[in-house]
Write a protein that holds these residues in place. Structure first.
Motif, short mmCIF file in Angstrom:
data_model
loop_
_atom_site.label_atom_id
_atom_site.label_comp_id
_atom_site.label_asym_id
_atom_site.label_seq_id
_atom_site.Cartn_x
_atom_site.Cartn_y
_atom_site.Cartn_z
N ASN A 22 0.83 -1.20 0.00
CA ASN A 22 0.00 0.00 0.00
C ASN A 22 0.87 1.25 0.00
N LYS A 23 1.94 1.24 0.78
CA LYS A 23 2.85 2.38 0.82
C LYS A 23 3.51 2.59 -0.54
N GLU A 24 3.88 1.48 -1.18
CA GLU A 24 4.48 1.58 -2.50
C GLU A 24 3.49 2.15 -3.51
N ASP A 25 2.23 1.69 -3.40
CA ASP A 25 1.20 2.20 -4.30
C ASP A 25 1.01 3.70 -4.11
N LEU A 26 0.99 4.13 -2.84
CA LEU A 26 0.83 5.56 -2.56
C LEU A 26 2.01 6.36 -3.10
N LYS A 27 3.20 5.80 -2.96
CA LYS A 27 4.38 6.50 -3.47
C LYS A 27 4.29 6.67 -4.98
N GLU A 28 3.87 5.61 -5.66
CA GLU A 28 3.73 5.68 -7.12
C GLU A 28 2.68 6.72 -7.52
N LEU A 29 1.58 6.75 -6.76
CA LEU A 29 0.54 7.73 -7.06
C LEU A 29 1.02 9.15 -6.78
N ARG A 30 1.79 9.32 -5.70
CA ARG A 30 2.34 10.65 -5.41
C ARG A 30 3.28 11.10 -6.52
N ASP A 31 4.11 10.17 -6.99
CA ASP A 31 5.03 10.49 -8.09
C ASP A 31 4.24 10.85 -9.36
N SER A 32 3.16 10.11 -9.60
CA SER A 32 2.32 10.40 -10.77
C SER A 32 1.69 11.78 -10.66
N LEU A 33 1.22 12.09 -9.45
CA LEU A 33 0.62 13.41 -9.22
C LEU A 33 1.64 14.51 -9.48
N ASP A 34 2.85 14.33 -8.96
CA ASP A 34 3.91 15.33 -9.20
C ASP A 34 4.11 15.56 -10.69
N LEU A 59 -5.79 10.52 -3.36
CA LEU A 59 -4.72 10.52 -2.37
C LEU A 59 -5.16 11.16 -1.05
N LEU A 60 -5.99 12.17 -1.12
CA LEU A 60 -6.48 12.80 0.10
C LEU A 60 -7.33 11.84 0.93
N SER A 61 -8.00 10.92 0.25
CA SER A 61 -8.83 9.95 0.96
C SER A 61 -8.01 8.76 1.47
N ALA A 62 -6.83 8.55 0.86
CA ALA A 62 -6.05 7.35 1.20
C ALA A 62 -4.82 7.63 2.05
N ASP A 63 -4.29 8.84 1.97
CA ASP A 63 -3.02 9.17 2.64
C ASP A 63 -3.31 9.99 3.89
N TYR A 72 -0.73 17.97 -1.49
CA TYR A 72 -1.89 17.78 -2.37
C TYR A 72 -2.75 19.04 -2.41
N TYR A 73 -3.03 19.60 -1.24
CA TYR A 73 -3.85 20.81 -1.19
C TYR A 73 -3.15 21.98 -1.88
N HIS A 95 -6.76 24.72 3.54
CA HIS A 95 -6.57 23.34 4.00
C HIS A 95 -5.08 23.01 4.13
N ALA A 96 -4.30 23.46 3.14
CA ALA A 96 -2.86 23.19 3.17
C ALA A 96 -2.20 23.85 4.37
N VAL A 97 -2.53 25.10 4.60
CA VAL A 97 -1.90 25.85 5.69
C VAL A 97 -2.32 25.31 7.05
N LEU A 98 -3.56 24.85 7.16
CA LEU A 98 -4.05 24.37 8.45
C LEU A 98 -3.43 23.04 8.87
N THR A 99 -2.65 22.43 7.98
CA THR A 99 -1.89 21.24 8.40
C THR A 99 -0.63 21.64 9.16
N LEU A 100 -0.29 22.93 9.13
CA LEU A 100 0.88 23.42 9.87
C LEU A 100 0.52 23.59 11.35
N GLN A 101 1.54 23.68 12.19
CA GLN A 101 1.30 23.88 13.62
C GLN A 101 0.67 25.24 13.87
#
Length: 207
Positions: A22-34, A59-63, A72-73, A95-101
């Motif tokens: 699953n981690k490998e799949d996510l990595k491949e999807l992240r690379d594809s998104l990039d 990816l937002l639903s899986a990662d 992603y955001y 959404h992206a910024v709110l992931t920060l502290q």
């Protein structure tokens, strides 16, 4: 008993392999998104942008990683901005910024701009002052260029470019770093870019 033990060990190995896959799949999807995002951005390709949005949705639903979700955001915000869909761009940027502290100056500055855009001066003032306080607290302990730059931006949002430039000049006397010298030399361009950004987002500074 031994049979049960073998079954348990087998289940652990299977689950472990599944997780690894699953981690490998996510990595491949992240690379594809990039790749899809950058192709869309360079070519200004609407089809690529739509593919990137679809990938990011999955990816937002899986990662579950905040760092990955932030990326992603961030991509989604840029895509919606490029497509002229400003409300969705701002929502995804938030959404992206709110992931920060909570006390991260980038988060605080974003919230300052958000409330300025919504003409909520009380909340905007609160977050601008909090940004300055957080930066001051850090700078009092040790000089940090990121904190210094963030404080310049906060002063610009609160008081305008004149007072921000005064603070930059004060910083330069104490810390004549290459970055601050570069910012000083390109000050008019920095102001122009920030003014255009605020105008585009319908934001007026507090002054």
């Amino acid at each position: 008993m031994r049979k049960i033990l073998y079954i348990c060990i087998g289940l652990v190995l299977i689950i472990g392999c599944a997780k690894g896959q699953n981690k490998e799949d996510l990595k491949e999807l992240r690379d594809s998104l990039d790749n899809v995002f950058f192709m869309g951005y360079v070519r200004n390709d609407t089809i690529m942008f739509k593919r990137a949005l679809e990938l990011s949705n999955y990816l937002l639903s899986a990662d579950t990683s905040n760092i990955d979700k932030r990326q992603y955001y961030h991509y989604r915000s840029i895509i919606f901005f490029s497509l002229g869909r400003m409300d969705e761009a701002m929502a995804n940027a938030e959404h992206a910024v709110l992931t920060l502290q909570e006390n991260n100056p980038l988060r605080l500055i974003f919230l300052s701009e958000k409330y300025l855009r919504e003409h909520n001066k009380d909340s905007a003032t609160y977050y601008i002052e909090k940004t300055i306080a957080v930066c001051d607290s850090s700078l009092n302990d040790e000089y940090n260029e990121d904190m210094a730059i963030n404080k310049i931006k906060a002063i610009y949002l609160r008081d305008g470019e004149k007072n921000a430039k005064i603070y930059l000049s004060k910083l330069l006397r104490a810390h004549p770093s290459p970055l601050l010298k570069s910012l000083d030399g390109d000050w008019n361009e920095w102001v122009r870019m920030n003014d255009e950004e605020l105008k585009l987002m319908n934001i007026k500074i507090l002054r």
